[in-house]
Design an enzyme around this catalytic site. Structure first.
Site, PDB file in Angstrom:
ATOM      1  N   LYS A  41       0.841  -1.201   0.000  1.00 57.61           N
ATOM      2  CA  LYS A  41       0.000   0.000   0.000  1.00 57.61           C
ATOM      3  C   LYS A  41       0.881   1.258   0.000  1.00 57.61           C
ATOM      4  CE  LYS A  41      -2.785   0.315   3.646  1.00 57.61           C
ATOM      5  NZ  LYS A  41      -2.945   1.677   4.212  1.00 57.61           N
ATOM      6  N   GLY A  66      -5.347   7.435   5.877  1.00 58.07           N
ATOM      7  CA  GLY A  66      -4.470   8.423   6.499  1.00 58.07           C
ATOM      8  C   GLY A  66      -3.249   8.712   5.639  1.00 58.07           C
ATOM      9  N   ASP A  99       1.785  -1.186  12.791  1.00 55.08           N
ATOM     10  CA  ASP A  99       0.677  -1.772  12.022  1.00 55.08           C
ATOM     11  C   ASP A  99       0.455  -3.250  12.346  1.00 55.08           C
ATOM     12  OD1 ASP A  99       0.041   0.529  10.677  1.00 55.08           O
ATOM     13  OD2 ASP A  99       1.089  -0.005   8.831  1.00 55.08           O
ATOM     14  N   GLN A 105       4.578   8.807   7.600  1.00 52.41           N
ATOM     15  CA  GLN A 105       3.657   9.695   6.883  1.00 52.41           C
ATOM     16  C   GLN A 105       4.058  11.153   7.052  1.00 52.41           C
ATOM     17  OE1 GLN A 105      -0.212   8.566   8.382  1.00 52.41           O
ATOM     18  NE2 GLN A 105      -0.273   6.707   7.138  1.00 52.41           N
ATOM     19  N   LYS A 161      -4.602   5.385  15.039  1.00 53.76           N
ATOM     20  CA  LYS A 161      -4.695   4.735  13.726  1.00 53.76           C
ATOM     21  C   LYS A 161      -6.158   4.789  13.251  1.00 53.76           C
ATOM     22  CE  LYS A 161      -0.334   3.671  13.457  1.00 53.76           C
ATOM     23  NZ  LYS A 161       0.549   4.070  12.360  1.00 53.76           N
ATOM     24  N   SER A 197       6.907   8.446  12.566  1.00 57.46           N
ATOM     25  CA  SER A 197       5.880   8.481  11.519  1.00 57.46           C
ATOM     26  C   SER A 197       6.458   8.671  10.123  1.00 57.46           C
ATOM     27  CB  SER A 197       4.873   9.603  11.784  1.00 57.46           C
ATOM     28  OG  SER A 197       3.983   9.700  10.684  1.00 57.46           O
ATOM     29  N   ARG A 201       2.669   6.054  -3.141  1.00 55.89           N
ATOM     30  CA  ARG A 201       3.788   6.905  -3.565  1.00 55.89           C
ATOM     31  C   ARG A 201       4.043   6.785  -5.062  1.00 55.89           C
ATOM     32  NH1 ARG A 201       3.960   5.551   1.693  1.00 55.89           N
ATOM     33  NH2 ARG A 201       5.162   6.794   3.182  1.00 55.89           N
TER      34      ARG A 201
HETATM   35  C1  S3P Z   1       2.427   4.441   6.356  1.00 50.23           C
HETATM   36  C2  S3P Z   1       2.952   4.776   7.571  1.00 50.23           C
HETATM   37  C3  S3P Z   1       2.439   4.291   8.862  1.00 50.23           C
HETATM   38  C4  S3P Z   1       1.465   3.141   8.693  1.00 50.23           C
HETATM   39  C5  S3P Z   1       0.532   3.289   7.534  1.00 50.23           C
HETATM   40  C6  S3P Z   1       1.283   3.518   6.237  1.00 50.23           C
HETATM   41  C7  S3P Z   1       3.018   5.005   5.138  1.00 50.23           C
HETATM   42  O1  S3P Z   1       1.766   5.344   9.531  1.00 50.23           O
HETATM   43  O2  S3P Z   1       0.708   2.951   9.879  1.00 50.23           O
HETATM   44  O3  S3P Z   1      -0.282   2.115   7.404  1.00 50.23           O
HETATM   45  O4  S3P Z   1       2.725   4.520   4.029  1.00 50.23           O
HETATM   46  O5  S3P Z   1       3.803   5.961   5.267  1.00 50.23           O
HETATM   47  P1  S3P Z   1       2.538   6.353  10.521  1.00 50.23           P
HETATM   48  O6  S3P Z   1       3.335   7.268   9.689  1.00 50.23           O
HETATM   49  O7  S3P Z   1       1.421   7.053  11.248  1.00 50.23           O
HETATM   50  O8  S3P Z   1       3.364   5.479  11.417  1.00 50.23           O
END
Ligand code: S3P
Length: 426
Positions: free
Chosen positions: A22, A93, A312, A169, A339, A167, A27
């Protein structure tokens, strides 16, 4: 709202490929949309989260064409433009946080919306660095939840930023905004999170320097437009984790999973299961990892969030701990609370429903295992818009005494074929 009834299957055998990762899929779509011209993506996740990202990239001016399993994305030569309509991130998210970085550099007003789960999640963690870069971000309440209004600008400037939590993200939102900023940007992370963004930027010709220091990493990028590329998406380790745990705790299982992303930040769950005594072989002949697990007598483990930086895989490891002998401790896993649902409480509730004693102290979770999944109680659970809770519950039900999962359709966020794949093993 759909309910799923999961039965105990007597035997589980087989080899499978889980959906495309995913993180890489989101990306690949964003980098391709930002590039000038034609990129291809093989193995893109067909989950709803990734579909949301794809539709938004089209709204912002990219075009998409699907042929067999190859997705072609054409990034507009003049760059992305603002859309008059809201950008619907659904349950995702990753879409909302990375997109906040992307649109901060696209002049105009952007409105980012999400479902009931996503609209509860904190967006201040991306708003803070993006504001420092010159973007303008408005959201609801103290934690700036969605809907978000972002005023993008071509005049962002580079920053030095230490990400306050673990994080990928947040790191990625800053790196996406940094592509169009004036001057270099440095992001420091105290815990190494998945390196997907910086590695893909580097493959797309962006100047990236990534240096490890202690448990963390320092990433510096120079602004530049990514080049169009041909992307191959590996299997998703976070989806593979459900089958790794299922294979270990089920009384009669032999399951092989092929070709998942092998970044150390993604496959920490395999080390945890090995420590717990899993009968497992792992092969990483090239850039991908495959593994095979068989029914195992697991022992309790101490698990640190830094081994599984996104946390996760914690809910399904809680299921493994519930089947193990002894007291497992999950340290510093407070990020579970923000989450798709409060996975901290949900993991405790799941272990309790299975028949375990489970409790928390601060950000630590404790689970006293029953010694075998055959001792699990039958249970009912509402997934509350959380795809990973559906799958963790299904693993427990399938290895144990069965279960009934409310709102199980939410599994389609990341793994639409999940229940079919479990049935094929049976
Ligand atoms: C992700 C980062 C993680 C993860 C999410 C996917 C990503 O979140 O929980 O399923 O693709 O960058 P966090 O950045 O909040 O840890």
């Amino acid at each position: 709202m759909s309910n799923a009834t999961v039965e105990h299957f007597a035997t589980l055998r087989g080899t499978l490929r889980v959906p495309g990762d995913k993180s890489t899929s989101h990306r690949a779509l964003m980098v391709s949309a930002l590039a000038d011209g034609e990129s291809t993506i093989r193995g893109l996740s067909s989950g709803l989260d990734v579909t949301a990202t794809s539709q938004i990239m089209e709204q912002l001016g990219a075009t998409r064409d699907d042929r067999d399993d190859v997705v072609t994305i054409i990034g507009p030569t003049k760059g992305l433009h603002a859309s008059d309509d809201a950008l619907d991130c659904g349950n995702s998210g990753t879409t909302m946080r990375l997109l906040a970085g992307v649109v901060s550099g696209v002049p105009g007003e952007h409105q980012l919306v999400g479902d009931a789960s996503l609209s509860q999640r904190p967006m201040d963690r991306v708003a803070e660095p993006l504001t420092l870069m010159g973007s303008h971000v408005e959201g609801r309440g103290a934690r700036l939840s969605a809907p978000l209004r972002i005023r993008g600008t071509a005049a962002l400037h580079g920053i030095d930023y230490a990400v306050p939590m673990s994080s990928a993200q947040v790191k990625s939102a800053v790196l996406f905004a940094a592509l169009g900023a004036e001057g270099p940007t440095t992001v420091v992370e105290h815990v190494r999170t998945r390196p997907t963004t910086e590695e893909m930027f580097s493959r797309a010709g962006v100047s990236v320097a990534s240096v490890e220091s202690g448990e963390g990493r320092r990433i510096t990028i120079h602004p530049g437009r990514p080049l169009a590329r041909n992307w191959l998406v590996p299997g998703d380790p976070s989806q593979a984790a459900f089958f790794a745990v299922l294979g270990c705790i089920h009384p009669d299982a032999d399951i092989e999973v092929l070709d998942i992303d092998s970044a150390p930040e993604r496959i920490g769950f395999l080390s945890v299961l090995r420590r717990m005594g899993a009968t497992m072989t792992v092969r990483s002949p090239d850039s991908m990892t495959s593994f095979r697990v068989r029914s195992s007598q697991l022992n309790a483990a101490e698990v640190y969030a830094s081994e599984i930086p996104s946390v996760d895989e914690v809910p399904v490891l809680v299921v493994a701990a519930a089947a193990a002998e002894g007291l497992s401790r999950f340290r510093d896993v407070g990020e579970l609370r923000v989450k798709e649902s409060d996975r901290f409480q949900a993991s405790l509730a799941l272990a309790t429903k299975l028949g375990c004693r489970a409790w928390s102290e601060g950000d630590d979770l404790f689970v006293e295992g029953l010694g075998s999944a055959t001792r699990f109680a039958h249970f009912e659970l509402d997934a509350a818009l959380d795809h990973r809770l559906v799958m963790a519950s299904a693993v427990a039900g399938c290895a144990g005494a069965g279960c009934s999962i409310g709102a199980a359709h939410t599994v389609a966020s990341s793994y639409p074929r999940f229940f079919d794949d479990v049935e094929r093993l049976a």
